[in-house]
Scaffold this motif. Structure first.
Motif, mmCIF file in Angstrom:
data_model
loop_
_atom_site.group_PDB
_atom_site.id
_atom_site.type_symbol
_atom_site.label_atom_id
_atom_site.label_comp_id
_atom_site.label_asym_id
_atom_site.label_seq_id
_atom_site.Cartn_x
_atom_site.Cartn_y
_atom_site.Cartn_z
ATOM 1 N N HIS A 80 -18.932 -14.066 54.820
ATOM 2 C CA HIS A 80 -19.623 -12.926 54.212
ATOM 3 C C HIS A 80 -19.463 -12.880 52.687
ATOM 4 O O HIS A 80 -19.818 -11.876 52.070
ATOM 5 N N PRO A 107 -20.419 -13.056 49.085
ATOM 6 C CA PRO A 107 -21.694 -13.072 48.365
ATOM 7 C C PRO A 107 -21.847 -14.367 47.562
ATOM 8 O O PRO A 107 -20.916 -14.818 46.914
ATOM 9 N N GLY A 108 -23.009 -14.991 47.679
ATOM 10 C CA GLY A 108 -23.284 -16.228 46.941
ATOM 11 C C GLY A 108 -22.657 -17.475 47.542
ATOM 12 O O GLY A 108 -22.597 -18.520 46.882
ATOM 13 N N LEU A 109 -22.208 -17.400 48.808
ATOM 14 C CA LEU A 109 -21.544 -18.551 49.433
ATOM 15 C C LEU A 109 -22.444 -19.792 49.442
ATOM 16 O O LEU A 109 -21.983 -20.888 49.129
ATOM 17 N N ASP A 110 -23.706 -19.635 49.783
ATOM 18 C CA ASP A 110 -24.602 -20.795 49.825
ATOM 19 C C ASP A 110 -24.726 -21.452 48.456
ATOM 20 O O ASP A 110 -24.726 -22.680 48.340
ATOM 21 N N GLU A 111 -24.809 -20.650 47.411
ATOM 22 C CA GLU A 111 -24.891 -21.186 46.047
ATOM 23 C C GLU A 111 -23.598 -21.914 45.671
ATOM 24 O O GLU A 111 -23.634 -22.986 45.056
ATOM 25 N N LEU A 112 -22.449 -21.357 46.056
ATOM 26 C CA LEU A 112 -21.172 -22.021 45.788
ATOM 27 C C LEU A 112 -21.089 -23.353 46.518
ATOM 28 O O LEU A 112 -20.636 -24.347 45.948
ATOM 29 N N ARG A 113 -21.541 -23.385 47.767
ATOM 30 C CA ARG A 113 -21.543 -24.641 48.528
ATOM 31 C C ARG A 113 -22.371 -25.705 47.799
ATOM 32 O O ARG A 113 -21.951 -26.855 47.694
ATOM 33 N N ARG A 114 -23.558 -25.324 47.330
ATOM 34 C CA ARG A 114 -24.415 -26.285 46.614
ATOM 35 C C ARG A 114 -23.745 -26.754 45.324
ATOM 36 O O ARG A 114 -23.806 -27.921 44.971
ATOM 37 N N LYS A 115 -23.124 -25.832 44.618
ATOM 38 C CA LYS A 115 -22.485 -26.157 43.335
ATOM 39 C C LYS A 115 -21.358 -27.176 43.523
ATOM 40 O O LYS A 115 -21.241 -28.128 42.762
#
Length: 183
Positions: free
Chosen positions: A85, A87-95
């Motif tokens: 949960h 916030p922004g987990l998907d963006e962190l994964r990509r980064k």
């Protein structure tokens, strides 16, 4: 227990062999089991700690690693917390999931969960190191690597900084071998 995964599907699980292979990549892998019980277990059980909880957990870990991790080997540290949960987990994964290096060492002591550090050897070959609670990893400055979480994104780790309290990522021309993307 750490394991090393290779693109052909083979794995190394022997702790000494994994540590030796990681050392061959220029990194250092050590293991110090976390102390169990009471306050630490309660703090580790929360997905996201408030400032007071983070301070309490970091103080307990500082006491636990005193003498094992030389205090003069870092200038700052913080607590990284990942969970479904966030916030922004998907963006962190990509980064994190692109090959890069840093002008400073990347040092983590894993408290809970499972994480994956990929490495690019000097010959361009790649391997993936799975780390779990109690694993301490020092990826030296300049080493090409990446980091990712598994299907369950829960992970807590203390990040140690040698010279600055952030890691600047320098992108690589290499791409991650698709065989090394955790399921």
């Amino acid at each position: 227990m750490a394991r090393l995964i290779f693109p052909d599907g083979t794995e190394e699980r022997d702790r000494a062999a994994v540590a030796a292979a990681v050392a061959g990549l220029g990194a250092q892998l050590r293991h110090l089991p976390l102390p169990g019980g009471g306050e630490i277990d309660a703090l580790l059980g929360h997905d996201q700690l408030d400032a007071a909880g983070q301070a309490a957990l970091l103080a307990a870990i500082d006491a636990h690693v005193a003498g094992w991790l030389p205090r003069d080997s870092y200038t700052a540290r913080d607590l990284a917390e990942f969970h479904a949960h966030l916030p922004g987990l998907d963006e962190l994964r990509r980064k994190f999931a692109s090959i890069h290096s840093h002008p400073d060492d990347e040092v983590r002591y894993i408290l809970t969960g499972t994480g994956y550090f990929g490495f690019v050897a000097t010959d361009g070959s790649q391997s993936l190191l799975e780390v779990k609670a109690g694993d301490y990893l020092n990826v030296p400055r300049g080493a090409e690597h990446w980091f990712t979480l598994g299907a369950d994104p829960r992970l807590k780790a203390v990040r140690y900084f040698a010279t600055q309290q952030e890691w600047v990522a320098i992108p690589s021309v290499h791409r991650i071998d698709p065989a090394l993307v955790p399921a």
